[in-house]
Write a protein that holds these residues in place. Structure first.
Motif, PDB file in Angstrom:
ATOM      1  N   THR A 184       2.172   6.722  -6.747  1.00 38.44           N
ATOM      2  CA  THR A 184       1.161   7.525  -7.272  1.00 38.44           C
ATOM      3  C   THR A 184       1.109   8.844  -7.104  1.00 38.44           C
ATOM      4  O   THR A 184       1.093   9.807  -7.971  1.00 38.44           O
ATOM      5  N   LEU A 185       1.721   9.223  -5.874  1.00 38.74           N
ATOM      6  CA  LEU A 185       1.999  10.637  -5.564  1.00 38.74           C
ATOM      7  C   LEU A 185       3.438  11.178  -6.240  1.00 38.74           C
ATOM      8  O   LEU A 185       3.529  12.330  -6.773  1.00 38.74           O
ATOM      9  N   GLU A 186       3.998  10.317  -6.676  1.00 39.50           N
ATOM     10  CA  GLU A 186       5.311  10.713  -7.349  1.00 39.50           C
ATOM     11  C   GLU A 186       4.766  11.186  -8.887  1.00 39.50           C
ATOM     12  O   GLU A 186       5.357  12.030  -9.307  1.00 39.50           O
ATOM     13  N   TRP A 187       4.008  10.142  -9.201  1.00 40.33           N
ATOM     14  CA  TRP A 187       3.508  10.293 -10.640  1.00 40.33           C
ATOM     15  C   TRP A 187       2.918  11.481 -10.894  1.00 40.33           C
ATOM     16  O   TRP A 187       2.763  12.309 -11.638  1.00 40.33           O
ATOM     17  N   LEU A 197       2.870  14.273  -8.759  1.00 39.34           N
ATOM     18  CA  LEU A 197       3.609  15.604  -8.622  1.00 39.34           C
ATOM     19  C   LEU A 197       4.560  15.913  -9.765  1.00 39.34           C
ATOM     20  O   LEU A 197       4.583  16.838 -10.169  1.00 39.34           O
ATOM     21  N   TYR A 198       5.299  14.764  -9.896  1.00 41.38           N
ATOM     22  CA  TYR A 198       6.551  15.094 -11.046  1.00 41.38           C
ATOM     23  C   TYR A 198       6.021  15.102 -12.345  1.00 41.38           C
ATOM     24  O   TYR A 198       6.494  15.789 -13.193  1.00 41.38           O
ATOM     25  N   ASP A 199       5.120  14.207 -12.734  1.00 36.23           N
ATOM     26  CA  ASP A 199       4.779  14.109 -14.225  1.00 36.23           C
ATOM     27  C   ASP A 199       3.505  15.077 -14.498  1.00 36.23           C
ATOM     28  O   ASP A 199       3.624  15.800 -15.525  1.00 36.23           O
ATOM     29  N   LEU A 200       2.580  14.931 -13.715  1.00 34.47           N
ATOM     30  CA  LEU A 200       1.371  15.710 -14.095  1.00 34.47           C
ATOM     31  C   LEU A 200       1.484  17.213 -13.589  1.00 34.47           C
ATOM     32  O   LEU A 200       1.184  18.240 -14.386  1.00 34.47           O
ATOM     33  N   ILE A 201       1.759  17.540 -12.405  1.00 35.61           N
ATOM     34  CA  ILE A 201       1.925  18.923 -11.752  1.00 35.61           C
ATOM     35  C   ILE A 201       3.060  19.821 -12.347  1.00 35.61           C
ATOM     36  O   ILE A 201       3.086  20.654 -12.849  1.00 35.61           O
ATOM     37  N   LEU A 202       4.379  19.307 -12.109  1.00 40.21           N
ATOM     38  CA  LEU A 202       5.522  19.750 -12.275  1.00 40.21           C
ATOM     39  C   LEU A 202       6.019  19.645 -13.929  1.00 40.21           C
ATOM     40  O   LEU A 202       6.807  20.408 -14.131  1.00 40.21           O
ATOM     41  N   GLY A 203       5.731  18.470 -14.583  1.00 44.07           N
ATOM     42  CA  GLY A 203       5.862  18.081 -15.865  1.00 44.07           C
ATOM     43  C   GLY A 203       7.424  17.695 -15.982  1.00 44.07           C
ATOM     44  O   GLY A 203       7.931  17.824 -17.047  1.00 44.07           O
ATOM     45  N   TRP A 204       8.038  17.083 -14.882  1.00 45.73           N
ATOM     46  CA  TRP A 204       9.495  16.541 -14.962  1.00 45.73           C
ATOM     47  C   TRP A 204       9.042  15.102 -15.514  1.00 45.73           C
ATOM     48  O   TRP A 204       8.571  14.161 -15.216  1.00 45.73           O
ATOM     49  N   LYS A 205       9.711  14.982 -16.447  1.00 43.75           N
ATOM     50  CA  LYS A 205       9.870  13.421 -17.452  1.00 43.75           C
ATOM     51  C   LYS A 205      11.071  12.910 -16.955  1.00 43.75           C
ATOM     52  O   LYS A 205      12.283  13.680 -17.102  1.00 43.75           O
ATOM     53  N   PHE A 237       0.861  -1.274  -0.045  1.00 48.14           N
ATOM     54  CA  PHE A 237       0.055  -0.157  -0.027  1.00 48.14           C
ATOM     55  C   PHE A 237       0.867   1.193  -0.139  1.00 48.14           C
ATOM     56  O   PHE A 237       0.575   2.206  -0.764  1.00 48.14           O
ATOM     57  N   LEU A 238       1.926   1.429   0.862  1.00 50.74           N
ATOM     58  CA  LEU A 238       2.786   2.352   0.973  1.00 50.74           C
ATOM     59  C   LEU A 238       3.572   2.791  -0.209  1.00 50.74           C
ATOM     60  O   LEU A 238       3.791   3.866  -0.939  1.00 50.74           O
ATOM     61  N   TRP A 239       3.959   1.572  -0.971  1.00 52.78           N
ATOM     62  CA  TRP A 239       4.603   1.686  -2.367  1.00 52.78           C
ATOM     63  C   TRP A 239       3.768   2.289  -3.571  1.00 52.78           C
ATOM     64  O   TRP A 239       4.299   3.115  -4.150  1.00 52.78           O
ATOM     65  N   VAL A 240       2.552   1.570  -3.496  1.00 53.42           N
ATOM     66  CA  VAL A 240       1.558   2.201  -4.614  1.00 53.42           C
ATOM     67  C   VAL A 240       1.379   3.727  -4.259  1.00 53.42           C
ATOM     68  O   VAL A 240       1.130   4.353  -5.045  1.00 53.42           O
TER      69      VAL A 240
END
Length: 128
Positions: A114-117, A119-127, A107-110
């Motif tokens: 999910t939060l990493e995806w 924050l970094y991909d959707l909000i910040l746009g860091w690929k 659960f903690l890994w998922v």
């Protein structure tokens, strides 16, 4: 509601003297070990152990020593009242704990991924 009476400790002068003697014997044991530094090791250890045993013996003749022995007896008596789990129950509970830890780790890994995806991909746009 606790109805037990408060514990009163009365220490006599003799008990205080016994505790002082026990303390002095401990100090004498350490001092003897170092004073006999030039002697054989067996003699130094024998002096140390002899004085420490004497200190313990004097301590157990004082009221705090007798109270410690009574506490030990009470603890053993209470320990005999414990109902220990069977081997099967202990194994089952251990497996339950391992399963819970595994599910929580997953659960903690998922959640982390999910939060990493998000924050970094959707909000910040860091690929990466």
């Amino acid at each position: 509601m606790n109805t037990s009476a408060p514990v009163e400790t009365v220490t006599s002068g003799a008990d205080k003297a016994k505790l002082a003697v026990a303390g002095l014997l401990v100090v004498a044991a350490v001092a003897a070990y170092y004073v006999l530094g030039q002697k054989d090791l067996w003699l130094r250890v024998l002096a140390l152990l002899g004085l420490l045993i004497a200190a313990v013996a004097v301590f157990f003749t004082a009221e705090p020593g007798r109270a410690l022995v009574a506490y030990g007896r009470d603890s053993v008596r209470e320990l005999k009242k414990v109902v220990w789990p069977t081997r099967k129950e202990a194994t089952q509970m251990t497996l339950y704990v391992f399963a819970f830890v595994f599910v929580m780790a997953l659960f903690l890994w998922v959640t982390d991924k999910t939060l990493e995806w998000a924050l970094y991909d959707l909000i910040l746009g860091w690929k990466r």
